[in-house]
Enzyme design. Structure first.
Site, mmCIF file in Angstrom:
data_model
loop_
_atom_site.group_PDB
_atom_site.id
_atom_site.type_symbol
_atom_site.label_atom_id
_atom_site.label_comp_id
_atom_site.label_asym_id
_atom_site.label_seq_id
_atom_site.Cartn_x
_atom_site.Cartn_y
_atom_site.Cartn_z
ATOM 1 N N ALA A 24 21.337 60.948 74.755
ATOM 2 C CA ALA A 24 22.294 61.554 75.684
ATOM 3 C C ALA A 24 21.986 61.264 77.147
ATOM 4 O O ALA A 24 22.891 61.173 77.975
ATOM 5 C CB ALA A 24 22.347 63.063 75.454
ATOM 6 N N PHE A 35 26.080 67.716 75.141
ATOM 7 C CA PHE A 35 26.886 68.856 74.683
ATOM 8 C C PHE A 35 26.025 70.062 74.311
ATOM 9 O O PHE A 35 26.484 71.195 74.320
ATOM 10 C CB PHE A 35 27.810 68.448 73.517
ATOM 11 C CG PHE A 35 27.220 68.693 72.157
ATOM 12 C CD1 PHE A 35 27.482 69.871 71.483
ATOM 13 C CD2 PHE A 35 26.398 67.762 71.561
ATOM 14 C CE1 PHE A 35 26.932 70.106 70.235
ATOM 15 C CE2 PHE A 35 25.841 67.989 70.324
ATOM 16 C CZ PHE A 35 26.114 69.168 69.660
ATOM 17 N N HIS A 123 26.020 58.199 65.541
ATOM 18 C CA HIS A 123 26.845 59.407 65.414
ATOM 19 C C HIS A 123 28.339 59.133 65.569
ATOM 20 O O HIS A 123 29.122 60.054 65.781
ATOM 21 C CB HIS A 123 26.373 60.455 66.431
ATOM 22 C CG HIS A 123 24.960 60.899 66.199
ATOM 23 N ND1 HIS A 123 24.122 61.325 67.197
ATOM 24 C CD2 HIS A 123 24.225 60.957 65.053
ATOM 25 C CE1 HIS A 123 22.936 61.638 66.681
ATOM 26 N NE2 HIS A 123 22.980 61.414 65.386
ATOM 27 N N ILE A 235 16.887 56.646 83.492
ATOM 28 C CA ILE A 235 17.026 55.382 82.765
ATOM 29 C C ILE A 235 17.860 54.365 83.556
ATOM 30 O O ILE A 235 17.545 53.178 83.607
ATOM 31 C CB ILE A 235 17.617 55.622 81.338
ATOM 32 C CG1 ILE A 235 17.751 54.323 80.548
ATOM 33 C CG2 ILE A 235 18.936 56.345 81.370
ATOM 34 C CD1 ILE A 235 16.496 53.841 79.934
#
EC number: 2.3.1.286
Length: 244
Positions: A24, A35, A123, A235
């Protein structure tokens, strides 16, 4: 920090089969919140507060489709988001022939938007949606523009996002592809993930032949002690400096 950036540049220069495993944190820099940081929703009708994990579970989707889609549209779809420096740097690495695959836990399609081609979406993706009855494909726009529960224009069935909900298994083909890529990598770069979501996080255990394990995350992870290089920073910032 500059020493670590230079070390990462050196690792990339000497690698020919890099795999990136991301979570994420890669997308939060594009304005997409994790989320799990969303507040639970209080349902007045049932007098219950549901956690984000409950709201995106298969059983919740089956029992309360309207509430599921209210949360899904509000918290999981970000149609205006754009790839950030991390996505762009990874696409460039693939173009250079260095990066062979991306394994992502994200569902936003931003890696592909940046130009990456070999992406394993553990996912699923909000960009793909299918009728549960006749399997007709619908895009993200159809879901967003639907009032209430999206219904198939052909048969009237519910149109379900092609995302892996809690209580649902991961796609076998995606898992196999991800394991194959990770096991063959000479360098595995893990970024934007705290490695707490299973079974996805367990995939890094298939990296045992490679030379370099690199971890880039704002906070520490359980795999830090195994890594050859740990960078506790954004990142996008790190990869943006490495591929300039």
């Amino acid at each position: 920090m500059d020493d670590k950036i230079n070390k990462l540049k050196e690792i990339i220069k000497n690698s020919n089969n890099i795999v990136f495993f991301g979570g994420a944190g890669v997308s939060t820099e594009s304005g997409i919140p994790d989320f799990r940081s969303a507040n639970g929703l209080f349902n007045e009708k049932l007098n219950i507060t549901f956690t984000p994990e409950q709201l995106v579970s298969h059983s919740f989707f089956e029992r309360y489709p309207e509430e599921f889609f209210n949360f899904y549209k509000a918290k999981l779809i970000y149609p205006n988001s754009k790839p950030n420096d991390a996505h762009i740097a990874l696409a460039k690495l693939e173009e250079m022939g260095k990066l062979k695959a991306i394994v992502t836990q994200n569902i936003d399609g931003l890696h592909q938007m940046a130009g990456s081609k070999n992406v394993f979406e553990l996912h699923g993706s909000v960009l793909r949606n299918y009728c549960v009855d006749c399997h007709t494909f619908y895009d993200e726009k159809f879901i967003l523009e639907s009032k209430g529960v999206p219904k198939c224009t052909k048969c009237g069935g519910i149109v379900k996002p092609d995302v892996v909900l809690y209580e649902e298994p991961l796609d076998d083909n995606v898992i196999r592809g991800a394991i194959d890529a990770i096991s063959k990598a000479d360098t595995l770069i893990i970024g934007g993930t705290s490695l707490v979501v299973y079974p996805a996080a367990g995939l890094i255990n298939y990296y045992f032949r490679g030379k370099n394990l690199v971890l880039i995350n704002k906070s520490s992870t359980q795999a830090d002690s195994k890594a050859d290089l740990v960078i506790n920073d954004s990142i996008g910032k790190v990869l943006g400096k490495v591929i300039d």
